[in-house]
Design a protein around this motif. Sequence first.
Motif, PDB file in Angstrom:
ATOM      1  N   PRO A  97      24.734 -43.138 -35.831  1.00  0.00           N
ATOM      2  CA  PRO A  97      26.021 -42.763 -35.226  1.00  0.00           C
ATOM      3  C   PRO A  97      26.692 -41.573 -35.902  1.00  0.00           C
ATOM      4  O   PRO A  97      27.534 -40.912 -35.289  1.00  0.00           O
ATOM      5  CB  PRO A  97      26.871 -44.026 -35.401  1.00  0.00           C
ATOM      6  CG  PRO A  97      25.889 -45.126 -35.595  1.00  0.00           C
ATOM      7  CD  PRO A  97      24.726 -44.530 -36.310  1.00  0.00           C
ATOM      8  N   ASP A  98      26.330 -41.272 -37.130  1.00  0.00           N
ATOM      9  CA  ASP A  98      26.941 -40.162 -37.858  1.00  0.00           C
ATOM     10  C   ASP A  98      26.126 -38.867 -37.759  1.00  0.00           C
ATOM     11  O   ASP A  98      26.497 -37.860 -38.356  1.00  0.00           O
ATOM     12  CB  ASP A  98      27.111 -40.531 -39.342  1.00  0.00           C
ATOM     13  CG  ASP A  98      28.048 -41.719 -39.519  1.00  0.00           C
ATOM     14  OD1 ASP A  98      29.055 -41.786 -38.782  1.00  0.00           O
ATOM     15  OD2 ASP A  98      27.770 -42.567 -40.384  1.00  0.00           O
ATOM     16  N   TYR A  99      25.025 -38.900 -37.014  1.00  0.00           N
ATOM     17  CA  TYR A  99      24.169 -37.716 -36.907  1.00  0.00           C
ATOM     18  C   TYR A  99      24.870 -36.645 -36.079  1.00  0.00           C
ATOM     19  O   TYR A  99      25.382 -36.906 -34.998  1.00  0.00           O
ATOM     20  CB  TYR A  99      22.840 -38.092 -36.257  1.00  0.00           C
ATOM     21  CG  TYR A  99      21.820 -36.980 -36.241  1.00  0.00           C
ATOM     22  CD1 TYR A  99      21.252 -36.511 -37.413  1.00  0.00           C
ATOM     23  CD2 TYR A  99      21.423 -36.404 -35.038  1.00  0.00           C
ATOM     24  CE1 TYR A  99      20.312 -35.500 -37.399  1.00  0.00           C
ATOM     25  CE2 TYR A  99      20.477 -35.387 -35.012  1.00  0.00           C
ATOM     26  CZ  TYR A  99      19.929 -34.941 -36.201  1.00  0.00           C
ATOM     27  OH  TYR A  99      19.004 -33.936 -36.179  1.00  0.00           O
ATOM     28  N   SER A 100      24.905 -35.439 -36.592  1.00  0.00           N
ATOM     29  CA  SER A 100      25.571 -34.336 -35.889  1.00  0.00           C
ATOM     30  C   SER A 100      24.697 -33.855 -34.736  1.00  0.00           C
ATOM     31  O   SER A 100      23.530 -33.503 -34.953  1.00  0.00           O
ATOM     32  CB  SER A 100      25.835 -33.169 -36.844  1.00  0.00           C
ATOM     33  OG  SER A 100      26.718 -33.555 -37.872  1.00  0.00           O
ATOM     34  N   PRO A 101      25.236 -33.825 -33.522  1.00  0.00           N
ATOM     35  CA  PRO A 101      24.445 -33.374 -32.363  1.00  0.00           C
ATOM     36  C   PRO A 101      23.930 -31.957 -32.583  1.00  0.00           C
ATOM     37  O   PRO A 101      24.696 -31.062 -32.948  1.00  0.00           O
ATOM     38  CB  PRO A 101      25.445 -33.431 -31.206  1.00  0.00           C
ATOM     39  CG  PRO A 101      26.470 -34.429 -31.630  1.00  0.00           C
ATOM     40  CD  PRO A 101      26.584 -34.244 -33.115  1.00  0.00           C
ATOM     41  N   PRO A 102      22.635 -31.738 -32.376  1.00  0.00           N
ATOM     42  CA  PRO A 102      22.053 -30.428 -32.686  1.00  0.00           C
ATOM     43  C   PRO A 102      22.165 -29.439 -31.534  1.00  0.00           C
ATOM     44  O   PRO A 102      22.267 -29.810 -30.367  1.00  0.00           O
ATOM     45  CB  PRO A 102      20.581 -30.771 -32.936  1.00  0.00           C
ATOM     46  CG  PRO A 102      20.336 -31.919 -31.994  1.00  0.00           C
ATOM     47  CD  PRO A 102      21.616 -32.716 -31.971  1.00  0.00           C
ATOM     48  N   VAL A 103      22.148 -28.169 -31.886  1.00  0.00           N
ATOM     49  CA  VAL A 103      21.938 -27.073 -30.930  1.00  0.00           C
ATOM     50  C   VAL A 103      20.684 -26.359 -31.410  1.00  0.00           C
ATOM     51  O   VAL A 103      20.682 -25.731 -32.476  1.00  0.00           O
ATOM     52  CB  VAL A 103      23.133 -26.104 -30.893  1.00  0.00           C
ATOM     53  CG1 VAL A 103      22.804 -24.888 -30.034  1.00  0.00           C
ATOM     54  CG2 VAL A 103      24.376 -26.804 -30.359  1.00  0.00           C
ATOM     55  N   LEU A 104      19.608 -26.490 -30.648  1.00  0.00           N
ATOM     56  CA  LEU A 104      18.309 -25.989 -31.062  1.00  0.00           C
ATOM     57  C   LEU A 104      17.872 -24.829 -30.174  1.00  0.00           C
ATOM     58  O   LEU A 104      18.030 -24.882 -28.955  1.00  0.00           O
ATOM     59  CB  LEU A 104      17.259 -27.102 -30.988  1.00  0.00           C
ATOM     60  CG  LEU A 104      17.574 -28.385 -31.763  1.00  0.00           C
ATOM     61  CD1 LEU A 104      16.510 -29.427 -31.495  1.00  0.00           C
ATOM     62  CD2 LEU A 104      17.671 -28.096 -33.257  1.00  0.00           C
ATOM     63  N   VAL A 105      17.322 -23.794 -30.797  1.00  0.00           N
ATOM     64  CA  VAL A 105      16.820 -22.631 -30.062  1.00  0.00           C
ATOM     65  C   VAL A 105      15.331 -22.471 -30.373  1.00  0.00           C
ATOM     66  O   VAL A 105      14.952 -22.261 -31.529  1.00  0.00           O
ATOM     67  CB  VAL A 105      17.586 -21.352 -30.425  1.00  0.00           C
ATOM     68  CG1 VAL A 105      17.011 -20.162 -29.671  1.00  0.00           C
ATOM     69  CG2 VAL A 105      19.074 -21.512 -30.118  1.00  0.00           C
TER      70      VAL A 105
END
Length: 333
Positions: free
Chosen positions: A310-318
């Motif tokens: 629940p504490d995992y930061s949502p990623p932005v992946l390229v």
Amino acid sequence: MASITDVAKHAGVSVTTVSKVINNYTDVSEKTRKKVNESIRLLRYEPNVVARGLVKKRSWTIGILLHNIMTNPFVSELMSGMQKALASSGYDLLHLSADFNDPEYSVIRHCSSRNVDGMVVFGVGRDNKIPMDLVKAELPTMFVDTDLIGRRAGYITADNRNGILTVMEHLYDLGHRKIAFVSGYLGYVAGRTRFEGYQQGLRQFQLPYYSNYVEISNFDMAGGYNAMQNLLKLPDRPTAVVCTSDVMALGVMNAVADAGLSVPGDVSVVGFDNTAFASIVKPGLTTVSQNIFSIGERVIHQLIELVENPDYSPPVLVEPIELIIRESTSVPR
């Protein structure tokens, strides 16, 4: 927004009964179940996905919503990567069917009824309510080519802008100055950022922008074919065409051939994706390669992290890109 209490009052049953219907308990009569579901529909009640998950815990099921046909080679490769990642994860994949144009459709209610732990969404633009509903509900979600983030939602996409910029440099170095752009819907992050790469390339090489050199159609072969037919009607037709998918590029190449012209003799054509057929069509298709299989793997790995932490930061992946030069591009006549 209606509450579960509102639904219970409307259906004339207890809150417990409504909860049982939502959670698919078997000790509810079919008549009562239909009555409750009708009240849920009429009141547009959206179950609290997070609270429901706390009660039922994990189902070990990942849902996927696709707004593209399964025969699309990009989708096939994406699914292969996802299945590879899921094989050793303990999770199963559930394909959710949805009418994306139905204003009554509720993705949250759909996810709740199937008890999925998280969602993968591909091919759904930001102007559709589905992505934002998932973000607001805080159901763990990973989007592919939809640039939305939230407390429990992230996304993955290719380096689209630089991919097209690399194409523009390749065509310019060959001597092309009349370069057209053929794309699907620009509301998708892939379409929008690839168009930005095209515009940046024109500026970088000091080439004029012609609106009639830009064709927006469908992300499929027919879309590419129709777009190229329009470009061929121009009195000063382009010598090169940049397509935002390999499938569109194939349609463009077919339109050129049907007009009695040749690729690359009369028109150079470039695709995007480097799908399986890009190397076997004649002439071989110059294209921007993105590792679609890797995108499928990464999107599952990241979603499972969101589900389990629940504490995992949502990623932005390229995802990185590479220009693959084949026979469909050459110096202009």
